[in-house]
Design an enzyme around this catalytic site. Structure first.
Site, PDB file in Angstrom:
ATOM      1  N   GLY A 173      47.633 -13.213 -66.143  1.00  0.00           N
ATOM      2  CA  GLY A 173      48.351 -11.991 -66.821  1.00  0.00           C
ATOM      3  C   GLY A 173      48.404 -10.901 -65.790  1.00  0.00           C
ATOM      4  O   GLY A 173      48.802  -9.640 -66.188  1.00  0.00           O
ATOM      5  N   PHE A 211      51.420 -17.104 -50.879  1.00  0.00           N
ATOM      6  CA  PHE A 211      52.340 -16.523 -51.883  1.00  0.00           C
ATOM      7  C   PHE A 211      53.749 -17.012 -51.225  1.00  0.00           C
ATOM      8  O   PHE A 211      54.050 -16.914 -49.945  1.00  0.00           O
ATOM      9  CB  PHE A 211      52.220 -14.698 -51.365  1.00  0.00           C
ATOM     10  CG  PHE A 211      53.502 -14.190 -52.090  1.00  0.00           C
ATOM     11  CD1 PHE A 211      53.233 -13.739 -53.420  1.00  0.00           C
ATOM     12  CD2 PHE A 211      54.541 -13.619 -51.509  1.00  0.00           C
ATOM     13  CE1 PHE A 211      54.176 -12.937 -54.187  1.00  0.00           C
ATOM     14  CE2 PHE A 211      55.577 -12.996 -51.972  1.00  0.00           C
ATOM     15  CZ  PHE A 211      55.356 -12.768 -53.579  1.00  0.00           C
ATOM     16  N   HIS A 217      59.489 -18.389 -61.646  1.00  0.00           N
ATOM     17  CA  HIS A 217      58.495 -18.799 -62.578  1.00  0.00           C
ATOM     18  C   HIS A 217      59.128 -19.617 -63.518  1.00  0.00           C
ATOM     19  O   HIS A 217      59.893 -19.349 -64.464  1.00  0.00           O
ATOM     20  CB  HIS A 217      58.092 -17.687 -63.437  1.00  0.00           C
ATOM     21  CG  HIS A 217      56.789 -17.764 -64.297  1.00  0.00           C
ATOM     22  ND1 HIS A 217      55.609 -17.202 -64.089  1.00  0.00           N
ATOM     23  CD2 HIS A 217      56.802 -18.367 -65.083  1.00  0.00           C
ATOM     24  CE1 HIS A 217      54.966 -17.705 -64.879  1.00  0.00           C
ATOM     25  NE2 HIS A 217      55.461 -18.316 -65.970  1.00  0.00           N
ATOM     26  N   LYS A 245      56.149 -10.787 -67.965  1.00  0.00           N
ATOM     27  CA  LYS A 245      57.434 -11.300 -68.380  1.00  0.00           C
ATOM     28  C   LYS A 245      58.206 -10.256 -69.278  1.00  0.00           C
ATOM     29  O   LYS A 245      57.743  -9.477 -70.197  1.00  0.00           O
ATOM     30  CB  LYS A 245      57.293 -12.624 -69.196  1.00  0.00           C
ATOM     31  CG  LYS A 245      56.755 -13.547 -68.425  1.00  0.00           C
ATOM     32  CD  LYS A 245      56.299 -14.825 -69.092  1.00  0.00           C
ATOM     33  CE  LYS A 245      55.238 -15.640 -68.266  1.00  0.00           C
ATOM     34  NZ  LYS A 245      54.777 -16.952 -69.530  1.00  0.00           N
ATOM     35  N   GLU A 297      49.362 -22.270 -63.708  1.00  0.00           N
ATOM     36  CA  GLU A 297      48.251 -22.339 -64.471  1.00  0.00           C
ATOM     37  C   GLU A 297      48.618 -22.950 -65.667  1.00  0.00           C
ATOM     38  O   GLU A 297      49.883 -23.224 -66.289  1.00  0.00           O
ATOM     39  CB  GLU A 297      47.690 -20.979 -65.051  1.00  0.00           C
ATOM     40  CG  GLU A 297      48.694 -19.776 -65.513  1.00  0.00           C
ATOM     41  CD  GLU A 297      48.442 -18.731 -65.663  1.00  0.00           C
ATOM     42  OE1 GLU A 297      47.123 -18.301 -65.181  1.00  0.00           O
ATOM     43  OE2 GLU A 297      49.023 -17.751 -66.451  1.00  0.00           O
ATOM     44  N   ARG A 301      47.652 -22.126 -75.612  1.00  0.00           N
ATOM     45  CA  ARG A 301      47.804 -21.257 -76.912  1.00  0.00           C
ATOM     46  C   ARG A 301      49.522 -21.163 -77.026  1.00  0.00           C
ATOM     47  O   ARG A 301      50.085 -21.751 -76.038  1.00  0.00           O
ATOM     48  CB  ARG A 301      47.491 -19.960 -76.784  1.00  0.00           C
ATOM     49  CG  ARG A 301      48.003 -19.167 -75.487  1.00  0.00           C
ATOM     50  CD  ARG A 301      47.620 -17.375 -75.305  1.00  0.00           C
ATOM     51  NE  ARG A 301      47.976 -17.192 -74.065  1.00  0.00           N
ATOM     52  CZ  ARG A 301      49.018 -16.608 -73.624  1.00  0.00           C
ATOM     53  NH1 ARG A 301      50.053 -17.086 -74.324  1.00  0.00           N
ATOM     54  NH2 ARG A 301      49.152 -16.366 -72.356  1.00  0.00           N
ATOM     55  N   ARG A 347      62.141  -8.772 -74.452  1.00  0.00           N
ATOM     56  CA  ARG A 347      60.906  -8.166 -75.381  1.00  0.00           C
ATOM     57  C   ARG A 347      61.286  -6.807 -75.219  1.00  0.00           C
ATOM     58  O   ARG A 347      61.322  -6.172 -74.149  1.00  0.00           O
ATOM     59  CB  ARG A 347      59.819  -8.469 -74.434  1.00  0.00           C
ATOM     60  CG  ARG A 347      59.413  -9.824 -74.316  1.00  0.00           C
ATOM     61  CD  ARG A 347      57.967  -9.929 -73.783  1.00  0.00           C
ATOM     62  NE  ARG A 347      57.760 -11.235 -73.403  1.00  0.00           N
ATOM     63  CZ  ARG A 347      56.258 -11.800 -72.770  1.00  0.00           C
ATOM     64  NH1 ARG A 347      55.625 -10.834 -72.856  1.00  0.00           N
ATOM     65  NH2 ARG A 347      56.270 -12.998 -72.406  1.00  0.00           N
TER      66      ARG A 347
END
Length: 476
Positions: A173, A211, A217, A245, A297, A301, A347
């Site tokens: 995160g 990097f 993503h 995000k 990763e 969930r 969002r």
């Protein structure tokens, strides 16, 4: 009754404690209601009057407003579930959803954890262990590895080449994550990254990773029952600010058929390697220049951005979680999964763009979302509702679905124009500006896109808000 609904009901789960809040709690409660499964919502004192508390069959207060005194108290949640006679707990996302000790506590107390096993959460939650799993499953990983101290970090960086990322072993995160372009920057940032990781995850260990300067993503939604695993397509989440995000879409645009097939296959291989159970997401970094991808990763969930996958598959992912949690095998094969159309999600957050997007809690005097068949709104907010300062500041997720990407983009643009929020500052203006850029319209941009856009256009977009901070325009 649909076959999926019947399977979701066929098992020991008749009452579920929803151990979360906000829009994901409302989302879970609505599926439980449709299935005929009772819902009990665990609420803090700040959420007693929330939409979720009213929608649930019952609400039970688990403590004061601060998450550390309520939503993060494992013992309290277990006691609440047993006290109301629940057979299962759904953790949603965030809070305790990826805490292995919570899943283990559920199991020890005869409760079904609607998610993966504690062992699986533990394995993928440790980023070094997840990298090892990826290697064993023949999934590409970025060059790098764990470092115990600064000299080791400098040596690792010298081997793989700058720039590098310092990443927390115990979490994600964006917390504890730092980019270093030179040995001097690495020396300055190493202890800070370790300290942030310790504060956020209780684990100060870090690793250094190459990097990718132009990376996308892209993630793959998977579903497993402990034996079989299928994928439910991919998503692009490259519109990010500080690794958080902001806009997500499915499927990921401008990927070659070969790249897409390889991403799907890699995600399934990884998940099968650990005999994964429940919903999960495998996140990848796609190197735009080299047309290669690396494992980032696994999120063990349901994801914030799961609606875009639901829109193109026609599946209720919460219901699919419950089917597996009831002890059933997957109800479908890979060949049964159909991906149709395109979906894009924004969002909407309560935040102040003129103050580096600082959260802007407060009471909503107006909260109007358009009622359209081509627009989905997942929210827990309405006029008069309060956004407390203790939790994340998300107001809603607005999702548009079209027959193709351009239609979905246009529908989302027009839909956002009809969203009216007053009482708090929001990022709606930013969403509308981003959706209209040539880069977004073309698709396939890297994760640095939003930063570049804000650097060049942010002042113009938010100038009115800075000049008239309490005007109606600044509240929309």
């Amino acid at each position: 009754m649909r076959k999926a609904d019947q399977l979701a009901l066929d098992g020991p789960i008749r009452r579920v404690l929803v151990a979360n809040r906000g829009e994901i709690a409302v989302r879970i409660i609505r599926t439980l209601r449709r299935l005929g499964i009772e819902s009990v919502l665990a609420v803090s004192a700040a959420d007693r009057d929330s939409m979720g508390a009213r929608l649930a069959d019952r609400a039970v207060c688990i403590g004061p407003a601060r998450a550390t005194d309520s939503y993060l108290r494992i013992g309290t949640l277990i006691e609440a579930a047993r006290g109301v006679g629940a057979q299962a707990i759904h953790p949603g996302y965030g809070f305790l959803s990826e805490r292995a000790e919570f899943a283990a506590a559920c199991e020890e107390n005869g409760l079904v954890f609607i998610g993966p096993t504690a062992e699986q959460i533990e394995r993928v939650g440790n980023k070094l262990e997840a990298r090892r799993c990826a290697e064993q499953a023949e999934v590409p990983i970025a060059p790098g590895g764990q470092v115990d101290d600064l000299p080791a970090a400098l040596e690792m960086a010298e081997q793989i080449g700058y720039p590098v990322l310092i990443k927390a072993v115990g979490g994600g995160g964006g917390r504890g994550l730092k980019r270093a372009n030179t040995p001097t920057e690495l020396s300055e940032l190493f202890d800070l990254a370790s300290s942030e990781a310790l504060a956020a995850f209780g684990d100060g260990r870090v690793y250094v990773e190459c990097f990718v300067t132009q990376g996308r993503h892209v993630e793959v939604q998977i579903l497993g029952d402990g034996k079989n695993v299928i994928h439910l397509g991919d998503r692009d989440c490259s519109v990010q600010r500080r690794y958080q995000k902001l806009i997500e879409e499915a499927p990921a645009p401008n990927l070659s058929n070969e790249m897409r097939r390889d991403l799907h296959a890699a995600a399934v291989r990884f998940s099968k390697h650990i005999n994964y159970r429940s919903l999960g997401t495998i996140e990848f970094l796609v190197d735009v220049a080299r047309q290669r991808f690396y494992f980032l990763e696994m999120n063990a969930r349901i994801q914030v951005e799961h609606p875009v996958t639901e829109q193109i598959t026609g599946l209720d992912l919460v219901a699919e979680q419950i089917i597996v949690a009831q002890g059933h095998a997957l109800r479908m094969k890979q060949s049964d999964v159909r991906l149709t159309g395109h979906a894009i999600e924004c969002r909407i957050n309560a935040e102040d763009p003129t103050q580096d997007f600082r959260p802007a809690p407060g009471r909503l005097s107006t909260a109007h979302f358009p009622a359209r068949t081509d627009l989905r709104v997942d929210t827990h907010m309405e006029a008069g509702a309060m956004i407390p300062p203790y939790y994340d500041s998300m107001i809603a997720k607005v999702i548009a679905t079209g027959s193709d990407r351009e239609q979905a983009r246009q529908l989302l643009e027009s839909g956002l124009a009809d969203v009216h929020i007053k009482g708090v500052l929001t990022n709606i203006a930013l969403h509308r500006a981003v959706l209209a850029t040539p880069e977004f319209i073309e698709g396939g941009f890297d994760t640095g896109f939003l930063g570049r856009f804000l650097a060049s256009s942010g002042a113009a977009i938010f100038g009115q808000q800075a000049t008239h901070p309490v005007s109606e325009g600044s509240r929309s």
